[in-house]
Structures are given as structure tokens and as C-alpha cells.
Motif scaffolding. Structure first.
Motif, mmCIF file in Angstrom:
data_model
loop_
_atom_site.group_PDB
_atom_site.id
_atom_site.type_symbol
_atom_site.label_atom_id
_atom_site.label_comp_id
_atom_site.label_asym_id
_atom_site.label_seq_id
_atom_site.Cartn_x
_atom_site.Cartn_y
_atom_site.Cartn_z
ATOM 1 N N VAL A 50 1.486 15.191 10.201
ATOM 2 C CA VAL A 50 0.827 15.363 8.902
ATOM 3 C C VAL A 50 1.298 14.286 7.930
ATOM 4 O O VAL A 50 0.504 13.673 7.216
ATOM 5 N N ARG A 105 -0.267 10.942 8.833
ATOM 6 C CA ARG A 105 -1.668 10.808 8.457
ATOM 7 C C ARG A 105 -1.841 10.686 6.959
ATOM 8 O O ARG A 105 -2.706 9.977 6.465
ATOM 9 N N GLY A 106 -1.008 11.392 6.221
ATOM 10 C CA GLY A 106 -1.143 11.346 4.769
ATOM 11 C C GLY A 106 -0.748 10.001 4.192
ATOM 12 O O GLY A 106 -1.324 9.514 3.223
ATOM 13 N N LEU A 107 0.251 9.377 4.815
ATOM 14 C CA LEU A 107 0.749 8.115 4.289
ATOM 15 C C LEU A 107 0.022 6.910 4.852
ATOM 16 O O LEU A 107 0.325 5.773 4.503
ATOM 17 N N ARG A 108 -0.951 7.184 5.761
ATOM 18 C CA ARG A 108 -1.588 6.087 6.488
ATOM 19 C C ARG A 108 -2.128 5.005 5.560
ATOM 20 O O ARG A 108 -1.844 3.825 5.733
ATOM 21 N N LEU A 109 -2.906 5.388 4.563
ATOM 22 C CA LEU A 109 -3.529 4.400 3.677
ATOM 23 C C LEU A 109 -2.479 3.560 2.968
ATOM 24 O O LEU A 109 -2.554 2.330 2.933
ATOM 25 N N THR A 110 -1.485 4.257 2.393
ATOM 26 C CA THR A 110 -0.430 3.545 1.675
ATOM 27 C C THR A 110 0.274 2.560 2.606
ATOM 28 O O THR A 110 0.515 1.403 2.255
ATOM 29 N N GLU A 136 -0.844 1.213 5.405
ATOM 30 C CA GLU A 136 -1.707 0.113 5.831
ATOM 31 C C GLU A 136 -1.960 -0.885 4.722
ATOM 32 O O GLU A 136 -2.347 -2.018 4.982
ATOM 33 N N LEU A 137 -1.774 -0.456 3.454
ATOM 34 C CA LEU A 137 -1.940 -1.406 2.353
ATOM 35 C C LEU A 137 -0.690 -2.249 2.166
ATOM 36 O O LEU A 137 -0.763 -3.390 1.724
ATOM 37 N N PRO A 147 0.129 -5.435 5.403
ATOM 38 C CA PRO A 147 -0.325 -6.825 5.516
ATOM 39 C C PRO A 147 0.343 -7.791 4.537
ATOM 40 O O PRO A 147 0.088 -8.977 4.602
ATOM 41 N N ILE A 148 1.175 -7.281 3.640
ATOM 42 C CA ILE A 148 1.849 -8.197 2.714
ATOM 43 C C ILE A 148 2.796 -9.073 3.521
ATOM 44 O O ILE A 148 3.709 -8.559 4.173
ATOM 45 N N PRO A 149 2.595 -10.388 3.473
ATOM 46 C CA PRO A 149 3.490 -11.247 4.250
ATOM 47 C C PRO A 149 4.894 -11.163 3.673
ATOM 48 O O PRO A 149 5.060 -11.239 2.459
ATOM 49 N N ALA A 156 6.015 -13.482 1.052
ATOM 50 C CA ALA A 156 5.525 -13.363 -0.320
ATOM 51 C C ALA A 156 6.508 -12.593 -1.195
ATOM 52 O O ALA A 156 6.451 -12.674 -2.430
ATOM 53 N N ILE A 157 7.376 -11.845 -0.570
ATOM 54 C CA ILE A 157 8.353 -11.061 -1.318
ATOM 55 C C ILE A 157 9.524 -11.936 -1.765
ATOM 56 O O ILE A 157 10.337 -11.519 -2.594
ATOM 57 N N ILE A 177 5.932 1.486 13.299
ATOM 58 C CA ILE A 177 4.762 1.782 14.122
ATOM 59 C C ILE A 177 5.150 2.043 15.569
ATOM 60 O O ILE A 177 4.707 3.001 16.203
#
Lengths: 255, 253, 250
Positions: free
Chosen positions: B84, B87-92, B94-95, B98-100, B103-104, B133
């Protein structure tokens, strides 16, 4: 490839969690664990983004970054797939060339940056060349793998039907290798973004990489964050786009 | 027979390269000859400078690897045990993914200045996402029979985790580690090239900018060798520790 | 007309096929049976030009077979691997026509005719992954028929299918063969299937593969799944083949 759960309820939950995460970001920024001047919250970041869009600088720099990335990635794709096809099809080439390629693979592409600078100077051409050099490896290697592993049976069907060499490549080998090629292109995209940023940080001549590095020198943390957000967005969107294309091209795969 | 063919072209290229420079007596600020590069490599190793730089890179990279991997395993395990949350954190997630990592760097410079801490932070960031992952996948792929048994035996969560799930996931976690090591080395060197004045990356940039191409190429080769040896060592370790693992190819990118 | 004379084949030091000779007149339906490893698939592949023989000759109409020919169609046992998964049924059949240089305008009609003949008329736009095993095998047969073959080589084509589908495809194959007059070389391990389908059955003994016996199948055509299988001649042949196989079970 991870996919975002698509059922309605879960989309809402994910959005809620995202908003909570942004809220957490704001809290962290204000908490003082890290000086807020060095770690602005979502509000200040958003302001910086808007300001950057309004005065045009952010848009221009994003465009520059995207352009370099595109040139380098497309160049790498063309070379990688073409060369990979030639090497993959010929057992002779595979025996002589593939081990050499495998040996170079673990070399970090960014480590070649100094060589690129020495040869091409601190120019945009250098950056594109660096991107192309770094991105070509996954594409080359996956393409070789794809072409080398066309199923034996398909090779026999090809012989039984008497297809010409060109037709074999076009109608059998290339489609068969497509999943591998697309996977390589996706990896190449990730590498392309990284090398674009590295190149821009080194040359400091334009693009988002230069922007955020310069911002760090004048302690403009909000500008840095604005640039990072945009870079993350570029990464996310280009990947999603390629993923969509991949799904369309490979729609024949078993669901 | 096979290995002879593998070396044929590279050896030929090196010989031709050397020959061109010798016979045309080329003097260059930007390129060098294989023989001079080898000399530079030996010299760099001999006077300790190469090894010092290597130590710096490995220290910062190693610490970042440790940090990022441990966090990644913890979060990945959580994701695997409690789907659970995953699945709930998936969007966060995945955003952010991709930050290289590179860049940090400016942010890290602000917070930590230059040096070990900044590089460690970036490497940790870079290793965290892929390890998370893979760790989640590793936990998920533990045969359900094993978790059922542990639940039937009414083991407390800690015992279930440490005595059954993690050991069962260990082979795959090791593969994740191999990937993370590769990432850590690349990111560490990249950070040094882009901004951080220490380690092998800095050595590369200095050699280039002070027109010492032999040194530059020598360092480049050394970095490549380092990555190759590290990977080889881990592959061998994997075969020793987890001999029955099928399909553990080091062609996995 | 296929002429095999003293055919032998070695894989390295091992002799896999030994001194094989037989003729297959045009239009005949020949089945090849034998225990696992006797070389029946290998024999088929040599006739198809996929493997080179070590000794002896394989000739068609007097000309030596040097490689795969366009008018010899091969139906492979692993149908999934022999189809192009990225093309629809229509596209798969089209491949054979494209290879033969058939003009685009002609292709459509012929493709749909062939698909209809194998019972896939309604599945032209489906991908192989969307079809059952039996349908995929029929698709492969359709593509092979698109080659307008003089000879059909089939390698245990119905082996991976369930009994009902197998029987249906056997009858469809017989009808197609009767319709087109194509010569069929059919490899199978199913003895009853061999008798049911064939004009003649070649029994191959193993180690090395050699022709032990050739049985004439004196059963009336068209064949019937129930009636034919009960005829005394069928049972006699069945016993003969079983006894042939028994010798290698020991």
C-alpha cells in the motif's frame, strides 16, 4: 518499468501523497535543519520558476538544454542502431569487435569530458559530442544483442522464404531487435540528460546546467531549485514520451 | 582462439596509433602516444598521486554508496512488505527519480561546501533510487511459501524480516549492490569533474587543462580499470556467495 | 519427385544418418516415424536444404538440393517461434508473398483466401499472441501454403496441440493436400497419426538413423477419423509399427 497505478482511487491517493510530500518539503525548509537560505520551500521555488518564465530566461535555457540533449541523443541513436545492426548481424564482426565494446562499456562517459574539452574546447559542439559518445554505448550494445539474437527459427524461415539480405534486416531482424533497441534508447536518454547537465556545468555557457551552477555561486538557492525542478521534469517527460512510443511500437507483445 | 580475435583489433589500433605519432614525429598538446600514456600511468602510481586521488574518490563514493544503499534497502523493504505504501508513494517517487544526481550538485555545494560531504551526499542520492526499486523487487520475489510459513509459525516481524525475508532476498540484493557500486563510481568521478576539487575527476580535469595529455589519458584508463576490477570482483564474489543463482549476468545494465 | 540416395550425415564424429535411400513421387503423402533421436527431424531438414549432407545425394527432379528452395515450405514444430509476433495473421501470410515478389494489389485477395482456407478468416487482424496454439499452427500452415509449394515438410506440427484440435487439423491437412496435390513429408512420433495421414510410412531406426522399413498404407481416401481407424488394414499396420517401436524400448 514501473507504472503509476491507473485505477481512479489510487490516482487520487497518489496526488494526495504528492501534496503531502510537498507540504513536508515546506516544513523541512522552515524547520531550520538546513538554513532556509540554502533550502527554500516550494513557495519560493515556485516564485523563482514564475519569475524565470516571465523574464524568458528559464524558457530559453530549458530550450537550450533540450536542444543539445536532442542533438546528442539523436546522433547517438543513429550511430548506435546503424553500427549495432552491422555488428549484430555479422558473426565475424561480433567476434572481433564486440569484446572491445564490452571492455569500454564500464568507462564512465563523463570521465571522457576532459578529453572532449581538450579536443573541442568549451563549446556546445563539445557538449553534443560528449552526449553522443556517452549515449551511444547502451544503444550500440543493446542493438548488437537484439540483432545477434534473432531466433534461430526466424533465420530458417528467412532462408526458406528466400528473402534478400535487405529484406531480412528490414522485415525480420529489425522488428525482432526492436524491444532491445528501444530499451537501449531509453537508457541512452537518461545518460544524455546527465551528460547535458555535466557539460553545461563545465562550460557555463548556457542551458539549465549553467544556470544552476551560476546560481550556486551567488547563493541563489531558489533559482537552483527552480532549475532542478525543470531538469527533473525534462527527465520525467522525455522518459514518459519514449515509454509511450515504446508501448505503441511494441503493442504486439503479449499483454 | 576466441580471445585472440577479441584482442586483434584493439592491439592493431594501438600499434597504428603509436606508429603514426612516432613516424610523423607529432608533437601534440591534446593527444599522446600509447607508450607515453603507459609511462604516465606508471609514474602516477609510483609517486602516489594517482593512488591518493583514487583513495579520495573511493572514500567519498564508498560512503555515499553505503548511505544510499542502506537507505534504499530500508525503503525498498518497506515498499515490498507494505505494498500500500509503495503504491501510494509511486507518483512522488517517479517524479523524484528522473532528477539527475548531478543536478543536485549546486544545492549540495550550498549546504556542504566543497569536499567529501558534498560528494557523499550526491552519490547517496544517485544510489538511493535504483537500490530502492531493486530491493522492493527482491522482497516481492521471495517465494510466497516462505512468508506463509513464517506467518504460520507466528514469528514477530523483526524475526520474519531478518531470519527469512532478507536472507531469501540476499542474492538479488547483491545484484543491486553491484549496480550501485557502478553508479557510485561514475557519479563520484562525475561530481569531481563538474565541480568538486578532489579525487580522480579533478586529476583528469587538471591534466587536461594543463596540457598534459599523457597524464589525462592515463587517469582515464585507470578509472576504466578501476570500474572493471570492481565489477569483476563483485561478480566473482557473487559466484562464491550465491553459486546457485541463475541468470545473474553482468551484462545487466 | 524427391530422390534420396545413400544419404549420410555426420555431426562431428557421430554419424546421425546412415545410407538412407527412398523416392517420393509428386503428390504423395509420406510420414516418417521412429523413436526419439532417430534423426527424423534431421532428415527432414536435410531434404529442406537447411542442413548439408555428408555423403549421398538429395535431388528434386534430378537437380541436387543445395539450399532452401522457395517451393519447399517448412512447417516447424515450434510454431510460435516461426511466426513474426509483430505482424498480424494477415502480415505473416503476406511475408511469403512479399518474398515471392507478388504485387501488392494481388496480395490482399490471396491472403484472405488462404486464411479462410485454414479457418482463420475472421482473425486476419489478430496478432499471434492473441491466438491459441492451434490457430498459430494453422497460421504457419497458411503462410507455408502462400509459398505455393510443391513440397510441404512438416516437423511434428500437431505435437503440441490437444487431441481434438489435432484431429481437426489432420483432416484439414488431408483436404488441403488433396486439393492442391502438394507432396507432403510429415514427421511424427504418433504412429496412428502417421498411418491415418499417409500413403506410405517410413520407419527410421536410430543410432545411426537408417531406413528399417517402408510400409504401404492401403487405406481408402478420403480418410475418416472413426471409420478408417477401425479398418483391419489400419490395425494391421498399427501392430506392425508398434512392434517396430517396441524393439527400441528395451
Amino acid at each position: 518499468m514501473t507504472r503509476i497505478p491507473s485505477s481512479g482511487l489510487w490516482i487520487l491517493v497518489n496526488i494526495a501523497v504528492l501534496l503531502a510530500a510537498i507540504g513536508g518539503w515546506a516544513l523541512f525548509s522552515r524547520s531550520g535543519i538546513v538554513p532556509p537560505a540554502f533550502f527554500p520551500g516550494p513557495g519560493k521555488t515556485w516564485d523563482a520558476i514564475i519569475k524565470g518564465i516571465e523574464n524568458g530566461s528559464l524558457v530559453a535555457e530549458t530550450g537550450e538544454t533540450l536542444l543539445k540533449m536532442a542533438y546528442g541523443w539523436v546522433l547517438a541513436s543513429l550511430v548506435g542502431v546503424a553500427l549495432g545492426a552491422v555488428i549484430g548481424i555479422s558473426p565475424w564482426a561480433r567476434a572481433y569487435v564486440a569484446p572491445m565494446l564490452e571492455a569500454i562499456r564500464p568507462l564512465p562517459a563523463s570521465a571522457v569530458a576532459p578529453v572532449a574539452i581538450v579536443l573541442l574546447g568549451l563549446t556546445d559542439t563539445m557538449i553534443v559530442a560528449l552526449i553522443a559518445f556517452g549515449a551511444v554505448w547502451p544503444m550500440l550494445l543493446t542493438t548488437v544483442h537484439g540483432f545477434a539474437n534473432v531466433h534461430v527459427r526466424l533465420g530458417e524461415v528467412n532462408r526458406a522464404l528466400g528473402l534478400s539480405r535487405l529484406d531480412y534486416v528490414r522485415k525480420i531482424a529489425l522488428p525482432s531487435a526492436m524491444p532491445d533497441i528501444l530499451a537501449g534508447m531509453r537508457l541512452g536518454l537518461t545518460i544524455a540528460l546527465i551528460l547535458t547537465v555535466v557539460g553545461e556545468m563545465i562550460t557555463v555557457q548556457g542551458g539549465l546546467g549553467s544556470r544552476i551552477l551560476l546560481a550556486s555561486r551567488r547563493f541563489g538557492a531558489a533559482d537552483i531549485f527552480a532549475g532542478v525542478v525543470l531538469l527533473g521534469l525534462i527527465g520525467f517527460l522525455t522518459n514518459a514520451l519514449l515509454g509511450l512510443i515504446e508501448r505503441r511500437v511494441l503493442r504486439w507483445k503479449k499483454r | 582462439m576466441k580471445s585472440i580475435r577479441a584482442f586483434a583489433i584493439p592491439v592493431a589500433l594501438i600499434v597504428i596509433w603509436e606508429a603514426i605519432f612516432r613516424f610523423r614525429d607529432v608533437q601534440s598538446d591534446t593527444l599522446s602516444t600509447p607508450s607515453r600514456i603507459v609511462v604516465a600511468l606508471v609514474q602516477g602510481l609510483g609517486d602516489g598521486s594517482m593512488l591518493t586521488a583514487t583513495g579520495d574518490t573511493l572514500a567519498a563514493g564508498g560512503l555515499g554508496l553505503l548511505l544510499g544503499s542502506v537507505l534504499g534497502v530500508v525503503v525498498g523493504t518497506l515498499f515490498g512488505l507494505v505494498p500500500v505504501v509503495s503504491r501510494g508513494l509511486r507518483l512522488t517517487f517517479e517524479l523524484l527519480r528522473p532528477i539527475p544526481a548531478i543536478a543536485i550538485v549546486p544545492v549540495a555545494i550550498l549546504i556542504f561546501g566543497f569536499g567529501y560531504a558534498m560528494e557523499t551526499a550526491i552519490v547517496a542520492f544517485a544510489c538511493f533510487f535504483p537500490v530502492t526499486i531493486l530491493a522492493e523487487a527482491a522482497i516481492r520475489q521471495v517465494p510466497p511459501r516462505l512468508s506463509e510459513v513464517s506467518r504460520a509459525l507466528q514469528m514477530p516481524l523483526a524475526a520474519r524480516l531478518f531470519k527469512i525475508l532478507l536472507p531469501a532476498a540476499l542474492p538479488r540484493l547483491f545484484v543491486a549492490l553491484r549496480l550501485a557500486v557502478g553508479i557510485a563510481l561514475i557519479v563520484a568521478v562525475t561530481v569531481e569533474i563538474a565541480a568538486n576539487p578532489m579525487g580522480l575527476g579533478q586529476r583528469l580535469m587538471l591534466a587536461g587543462s594543463s596540457l598534459r595529455p599523457a597524464d589525462m589519458f592515463a587517469t582515464l584508463i585507470w578509472v576504466g580499470l578501476l570500474g572493471w576490477v570492481l565489477n569483476l570482483g563483485l561478480v566473482k564474489a557473487q559466484h562464491v556467495l550465491f553459486p546457485r543463482m541463475a541468470g545473474s549476468s553482468d551484462a545487466a545494465t | 519427385m524427391i530422390e534420396v540416395r545413400n544419404l549420410s550425415l555426420d555431426f562431428g564424429p557421430t554419424r546421425v544418418l546412415e545410407d538412407i535411400s527412398f523416392d517420393i513421387p509428386a503428390g504423395e503423402f509420406v510420414c516418417v516415424v521412429g523413436p526419439s533421436g532417430c534423426g527424423k527431424t534431421t532428415l527432414m531438414r536435410v531434404i529442406g536444404g537447411l542442413l548439408k549432407r555428408s555423403a549421398g545425394t538429395v535431388a528434386r527432379h534430378g537437380e541436387t538440393v543445395k539450399g532452401p528452395a522457395r517451393d519447399i515450405a517448412i512447417v516447424f514444430q515450434d510454431y510460435a517461434n516461426a511466426l513474426l509476433p509483430w505482424r498480424t495473421a494477415e502480415g505473416n501470410v503476406s511475408l511469403a508473398l512479399e518474398a515471392a515478389g507478388v504485387a501488392k494489389s494481388e496480395r490482399q485477395a490471396r491472403i484472405h483466401d488462404l486464411l479462410r482456407r485454414v479457418g482463420l478468416g475472421n482473425h486476419a487482424n489478430h496478432y499471434p499472441s492473441e491466438m491459441s496454439g492451434g490457430m498459430q499452427q494453422r497460421l504457419q500452415i497458411a503462410r507455408c501454403l502462400a509459398q505455393d509449394p510443391a513440397v510441404l515438410l512438416m516437423d511434428e506440427p500437431f505435437g503440441a496441440l490437444d487431441a481434438m484440435t489435432r484431429q481437426r487439423l489432420q483432416d484439414e491437412l488431408l483436404a488441403l493436400a488433396a486439393d492442391t496435390g502438394v507432396t507432403v513429408f510429415f514427421v511424427t512420433h504418433d504412429l496412428e497419426e502417421a498411418i491415418y495421414l499417409a500413403d506410405r510410412v517410413i520407419a527410421l531406426a536410430p543410432n545411426p538413423g537408417r531406413v528399417q522399413d517402408i510400409f504401404d498404407v492401403d487405406l481408402p481416401r478420403p480418410r475418416d477419423q472413426l471409420a478408417t481407424r477401425e479398418m483391419p488394414e489400419f490395425l494391421k499396420l498399427r501392430r506392425a509399427l508398434f512392434e517396430f517401436m517396441q524393439a527400441f524400448e528395451a
